[in-house]
Design a protein around this motif. Structure first.
Motif, PDB file in Angstrom:
ATOM      1  N   ASP A 367      -8.261  -5.551 -16.090  1.00  0.00           N
ATOM      2  CA  ASP A 367      -8.721  -5.047 -14.798  1.00  0.00           C
ATOM      3  C   ASP A 367      -7.576  -4.962 -13.786  1.00  0.00           C
ATOM      4  O   ASP A 367      -7.509  -4.022 -12.996  1.00  0.00           O
ATOM      5  N   PHE A 368      -6.664  -5.939 -13.843  1.00  0.00           N
ATOM      6  CA  PHE A 368      -5.498  -5.839 -12.960  1.00  0.00           C
ATOM      7  C   PHE A 368      -4.688  -4.598 -13.323  1.00  0.00           C
ATOM      8  O   PHE A 368      -4.212  -3.871 -12.441  1.00  0.00           O
ATOM      9  N   MET A 369      -4.524  -4.347 -14.608  1.00  0.00           N
ATOM     10  CA  MET A 369      -3.756  -3.170 -15.038  1.00  0.00           C
ATOM     11  C   MET A 369      -4.421  -1.872 -14.588  1.00  0.00           C
ATOM     12  O   MET A 369      -3.769  -0.845 -14.436  1.00  0.00           O
ATOM     13  N   ALA A 370      -5.757  -1.921 -14.367  1.00  0.00           N
ATOM     14  CA  ALA A 370      -6.494  -0.726 -13.924  1.00  0.00           C
ATOM     15  C   ALA A 370      -6.561  -0.620 -12.407  1.00  0.00           C
ATOM     16  O   ALA A 370      -6.994   0.410 -11.880  1.00  0.00           O
ATOM     17  N   SER A 371      -6.152  -1.679 -11.699  1.00  0.00           N
ATOM     18  CA  SER A 371      -6.161  -1.619 -10.233  1.00  0.00           C
ATOM     19  C   SER A 371      -5.079  -0.658  -9.755  1.00  0.00           C
ATOM     20  O   SER A 371      -4.138  -0.338 -10.506  1.00  0.00           O
ATOM     21  N   ASP A 372      -5.178  -0.201  -8.526  1.00  0.00           N
ATOM     22  CA  ASP A 372      -4.143   0.679  -8.004  1.00  0.00           C
ATOM     23  C   ASP A 372      -2.784  -0.024  -8.011  1.00  0.00           C
ATOM     24  O   ASP A 372      -1.759   0.582  -8.339  1.00  0.00           O
ATOM     25  N   GLU A 373      -2.777  -1.304  -7.651  1.00  0.00           N
ATOM     26  CA  GLU A 373      -1.516  -2.057  -7.683  1.00  0.00           C
ATOM     27  C   GLU A 373      -0.933  -2.081  -9.101  1.00  0.00           C
ATOM     28  O   GLU A 373       0.258  -1.827  -9.303  1.00  0.00           O
ATOM     29  N   GLY A 374      -1.793  -2.385 -10.061  1.00  0.00           N
ATOM     30  CA  GLY A 374      -1.334  -2.438 -11.439  1.00  0.00           C
ATOM     31  C   GLY A 374      -0.892  -1.080 -11.961  1.00  0.00           C
ATOM     32  O   GLY A 374       0.122  -0.959 -12.660  1.00  0.00           O
ATOM     33  N   GLN A 375      -1.638  -0.047 -11.624  1.00  0.00           N
ATOM     34  CA  GLN A 375      -1.287   1.278 -12.131  1.00  0.00           C
ATOM     35  C   GLN A 375       0.009   1.795 -11.512  1.00  0.00           C
ATOM     36  O   GLN A 375       0.804   2.457 -12.180  1.00  0.00           O
ATOM     37  N   ILE A 376       0.224   1.514 -10.238  1.00  0.00           N
ATOM     38  CA  ILE A 376       1.488   1.937  -9.612  1.00  0.00           C
ATOM     39  C   ILE A 376       2.655   1.193 -10.249  1.00  0.00           C
ATOM     40  O   ILE A 376       3.699   1.782 -10.554  1.00  0.00           O
ATOM     41  N   ASN A 379       3.117   2.597 -13.881  1.00  0.00           N
ATOM     42  CA  ASN A 379       3.440   4.021 -13.981  1.00  0.00           C
ATOM     43  C   ASN A 379       4.679   4.409 -13.171  1.00  0.00           C
ATOM     44  O   ASN A 379       5.446   5.280 -13.579  1.00  0.00           O
ATOM     45  N   TRP A 380       4.850   3.777 -12.021  1.00  0.00           N
ATOM     46  CA  TRP A 380       5.953   4.150 -11.131  1.00  0.00           C
ATOM     47  C   TRP A 380       7.030   3.075 -11.061  1.00  0.00           C
ATOM     48  O   TRP A 380       8.211   3.381 -10.889  1.00  0.00           O
ATOM     49  N   GLY A 381       6.636   1.804 -11.144  1.00  0.00           N
ATOM     50  CA  GLY A 381       7.597   0.730 -11.015  1.00  0.00           C
ATOM     51  C   GLY A 381       7.505   0.067  -9.653  1.00  0.00           C
ATOM     52  O   GLY A 381       6.442   0.021  -9.034  1.00  0.00           O
ATOM     53  N   VAL A 382       8.636  -0.455  -9.187  1.00  0.00           N
ATOM     54  CA  VAL A 382       8.699  -1.172  -7.910  1.00  0.00           C
ATOM     55  C   VAL A 382       9.179  -0.219  -6.822  1.00  0.00           C
ATOM     56  O   VAL A 382      10.212   0.440  -6.961  1.00  0.00           O
ATOM     57  N   LYS A 383       8.418  -0.167  -5.739  1.00  0.00           N
ATOM     58  CA  LYS A 383       8.775   0.705  -4.615  1.00  0.00           C
ATOM     59  C   LYS A 383      10.148   0.322  -4.071  1.00  0.00           C
ATOM     60  O   LYS A 383      10.434  -0.850  -3.849  1.00  0.00           O
ATOM     61  N   GLY A 384      10.974   1.335  -3.833  1.00  0.00           N
ATOM     62  CA  GLY A 384      12.309   1.089  -3.305  1.00  0.00           C
ATOM     63  C   GLY A 384      13.345   0.825  -4.374  1.00  0.00           C
ATOM     64  O   GLY A 384      14.543   0.898  -4.112  1.00  0.00           O
ATOM     65  N   GLU A 385      12.883   0.494  -5.580  1.00  0.00           N
ATOM     66  CA  GLU A 385      13.814   0.256  -6.694  1.00  0.00           C
ATOM     67  C   GLU A 385      13.662   1.338  -7.764  1.00  0.00           C
ATOM     68  O   GLU A 385      14.636   1.936  -8.200  1.00  0.00           O
ATOM     69  N   ASP A 386      12.404   1.579  -8.176  1.00  0.00           N
ATOM     70  CA  ASP A 386      12.151   2.535  -9.260  1.00  0.00           C
ATOM     71  C   ASP A 386      11.600   3.860  -8.741  1.00  0.00           C
ATOM     72  O   ASP A 386      11.580   4.856  -9.461  1.00  0.00           O
ATOM     73  N   PHE A 387      11.082   3.866  -7.525  1.00  0.00           N
ATOM     74  CA  PHE A 387      10.627   5.111  -6.896  1.00  0.00           C
ATOM     75  C   PHE A 387      10.715   4.968  -5.387  1.00  0.00           C
ATOM     76  O   PHE A 387      10.932   3.869  -4.852  1.00  0.00           O
ATOM     77  N   THR A 388      10.570   6.100  -4.711  1.00  0.00           N
ATOM     78  CA  THR A 388      10.734   6.154  -3.267  1.00  0.00           C
ATOM     79  C   THR A 388       9.486   6.782  -2.664  1.00  0.00           C
ATOM     80  O   THR A 388       8.786   7.546  -3.342  1.00  0.00           O
ATOM     81  N   VAL A 389       9.198   6.475  -1.420  1.00  0.00           N
ATOM     82  CA  VAL A 389       8.057   7.064  -0.723  1.00  0.00           C
ATOM     83  C   VAL A 389       8.573   7.821   0.499  1.00  0.00           C
ATOM     84  O   VAL A 389       9.324   7.253   1.313  1.00  0.00           O
ATOM     85  N   SER A 390       8.190   9.089   0.619  1.00  0.00           N
ATOM     86  CA  SER A 390       8.671   9.913   1.731  1.00  0.00           C
ATOM     87  C   SER A 390       7.941   9.542   3.026  1.00  0.00           C
ATOM     88  O   SER A 390       6.959   8.774   3.005  1.00  0.00           O
ATOM     89  N   ASP A 391       8.418  10.086   4.138  1.00  0.00           N
ATOM     90  CA  ASP A 391       7.767   9.832   5.424  1.00  0.00           C
ATOM     91  C   ASP A 391       6.326  10.335   5.415  1.00  0.00           C
ATOM     92  O   ASP A 391       5.493   9.869   6.193  1.00  0.00           O
ATOM     93  N   GLN A 392       6.051  11.280   4.525  1.00  0.00           N
ATOM     94  CA  GLN A 392       4.690  11.815   4.415  1.00  0.00           C
ATOM     95  C   GLN A 392       3.855  11.039   3.401  1.00  0.00           C
ATOM     96  O   GLN A 392       2.709  11.411   3.102  1.00  0.00           O
ATOM     97  N   GLY A 393       4.407   9.965   2.878  1.00  0.00           N
ATOM     98  CA  GLY A 393       3.664   9.139   1.932  1.00  0.00           C
ATOM     99  C   GLY A 393       3.689   9.646   0.504  1.00  0.00           C
ATOM    100  O   GLY A 393       2.958   9.120  -0.347  1.00  0.00           O
TER     101      GLY A 393
END
Length: 550
Positions: A367-376, A379-393
């Motif tokens: 269930d944790f793996m299916a949560s949005d936190e788990g899926q991000i 699938n994407w990794g750690v914000k700021g390290e493995d992916f970036t978020v634009s000013d528009q989100g």
């Protein structure tokens, strides 16, 4: 209620009760592979074994994301991937009642029949709100014939469904460029383009060019025995063509205008040296190695089976040898139907076995793996390290991050190349970003090199998906192969599997038209000894039920 179903329900109920009473601990032979499963180590971490019925790299004991998730959940997963033949491994596991705690397979029904899986619906209702949110809309469809849910497909459509290409006839970008980007809509046109390139370039990088490759290893031979359904205007349904308007089915495996036509063309190509002479003796790894060499011009397959070969070509600096998809038909009067209707791969995916000592902890981890936190994270990794978020989100990767993950070794160290095998979503999050990084529009566009852009411009589209017709949403039943069959129909499928492993290769390598006719007739005679009509009647009734009730 028939006796068999009643017995199954009683057995399942008894199983749930025994698991509850024993604190989810199973004994006897079923725990051979799970001596420490669900138990805490000295650091308080629970460990589960998870067998994936799909070959791939050995998963490192520690990965960046795996360790982060372990820290958050207190659970460690020991992965094991398939080595060798799938059918043999399934048989050995069932015969020995030697199960991991968790497994992921497309052979779910066999494990159901062996009473190796525990029902998931009560566990989900009580302990897995994220899984229930994602799979809730498909709840009734997930149930087996006995009314229980034993497997959760990898992903369920969420938000705006993803538009992705899987099954297609594939062609090297370099071949299209050399031919001047011709319009290719039929299989004959496709073969002519491959043939012309082969004549000009009999070798690539010092090795013999392979004009057309075919994967026939194990049950992956569907790339040979079902490719013709697409040429006839059908979707990825397997052995019958379905008219979703009349709910009628057509068994095409012995149809002269479909199956014989395709095998006859392959036979012609084989005798012209167009088909790889080793196509019927090589294994899956050898197939991927040939695609990775850059000397295969074309083939039919589903993308998930060969993506690693494309990644390898890119890593080698051979992006011009990467293959792009085409939707082909036998002739231009046929409407192509390649793209899947957004749906789930029923009767396969994540399961908990009777060997698992702590199913509650296991479903909570899933269930944790299916949560949005788990899926991000997975699938994407750690914000700021493995992916970036634009000013528009908007989620995206910088070129440095893309270059890093272009190396499969870095994907292995970060994600273990295994995180896909957990329940989750396919489509968009509430904020519009895509759960799967490779389906994010920004990442798709960034993945195109100059040759891709030249190809897409030549064909007047922005993406390769734009080259394909949209899915036929009238196909509510889709896919046909996901329908759970009776024991009699399963026997039919197994016998046809065996026949299809023998005769299609014989037809393709026939030395003369006379030999081909002899082999075709022998094939048809053998298939016709099976009870095709009963199999067809059963599927027709079940398609009708789905069309009316889904």
């Amino acid at each position: 209620m028939n006796k068999k179903r009643a017995l199954t329900i009683l057995v399942s109920a008894a199983l749930i009760l025994s698991l509850t009473i024993s604190g989810c601990s199973s004994g006897g032979n079923n725990s051979k592979n799970s001596a420490n499963a669900g138990n805490k180590d000295s650091g308080g971490t629970k460990t589960f074994t998870y067998f994936i019925f799909d070959p791939g790299d050995n998963v490192p004991e520690h990965t960046k994301i795996g360790d982060i998730i372990q820290e958050k959940t207190g659970v460690k997963i020991k992965y094991e991937r398939l080595v060798g033949e799938k059918e043999q491994k399934v048989g050995v596991m069932i015969a020995g009642e030697d199960y991991p705690d968790l497994l992921n397979t497309d052979q779910t029904v066999k494990f159901e029949d062996a009473k190796a899986l525990i029902p998931l619906e009560d566990l989900i209702e009580q302990h897995a709100p994220n899984i229930k949110r994602i799979y809730g809309p498909y709840w009734e469809r997930l149930k087996a014939a006995d009314g229980h849910i034993y497997a959760l497909p990898q992903v369920a459509p969420t938000g705006t469904p993803s538009k992705g290409i899987s099954a297609a006839f594939w062609i090297q970008k370099e071949v299209l460029k050399d031919a001047g980007y011709p319009k290719i809509t039929t299989f004959d046109q496709y073969v002519d383009v491959l043939k012309n390139y082969y004549k000009k370039y009999p070798q690539i990088d010092g090795a013999d060019t392979i004009p057309f490759e075919i994967l026939t290893y194990d049950n992956r031979n569907f790339t040979l025995t079902t490719a013709m359904q697409f040429l006839a205007g059908g979707p990825n349904d397997s052995r019958a063509l379905v008219d979703p308007n009349s709910n009628t089915l057509k068994f095409y495996q012995t149809d002269e205008n479909i199956t014989k036509r395709y095998y006859a063309k392959l036979n012609e190509m084989y005798n012209e040296g167009m088909v790889d002479k080793e196509a019927f003796v090589m294994n899956y790894e050898q197939y991927l190695a040939k695609l990775s060499s850059g000397r295969v011009l074309g083939f039919f397959d589903q993308k998930w089976q060969f993506q690693t070969a494309m990644d390898s070509l890119k890593q080698q600096g051979k992006s011009n040898r990467i293959h792009v998809p085409l939707q082909l038909t036998f002739d231009e009067s046929i409407q192509p139907d390649y793209l899947d209707v957004p749906s789930l791969n029923y009767n396969q995916g994540f399961s908990i076995t009777v060997s698992c000592k702590d199913p509650v902890a296991a479903i909570k981890y899933a269930d944790f793996m299916a949560s949005d936190e788990g899926q991000i994270l997975r699938n994407w990794g750690v914000k700021g390290e493995d992916f970036t978020v634009s000013d528009q989100g908007r989620f995206y990767r910088t070129q440095e991050q893309r270059d890093f993950f272009a190396d499969p070794k870095n994907g292995l160290k970060t994600f273990g190349n295994i995180m896909f095998f957990w329940p989750g979503s396919s489509g968009t999050m509430p904020d519009g970003n895509n759960y799967e990084s490779y389906r994010q529009p920004e990442e798709i566009a960034a993945g195109y090199d100059e040759l891709d852009k030249e190809i897409l411009k030549a064909y007047g589209v922005k993406t390769y998906e734009d080259l394909f017709d949209g899915p036929n949403m009238a196909r509510k039943y889709f896919p046909l192969w996901s329908i759970e069959l009776s024991e009699k129909a399963k026997v039919f499928n197994q016998k046809l599997d065996d026949i299809n492993k023998k005769f299609p290769p014989l037809m393709v390598v026939s030395k003369s038209p006379e030999d081909f006719e002899k082999n075709w007739n022998a094939y048809v005679d053998t298939v016709n000894k099976l009870d095709v009509q009963s199999w067809l009647d059963e599927l027709t009734e079940k398609v009708k039920q789905r069309q009316e009730n889904w």
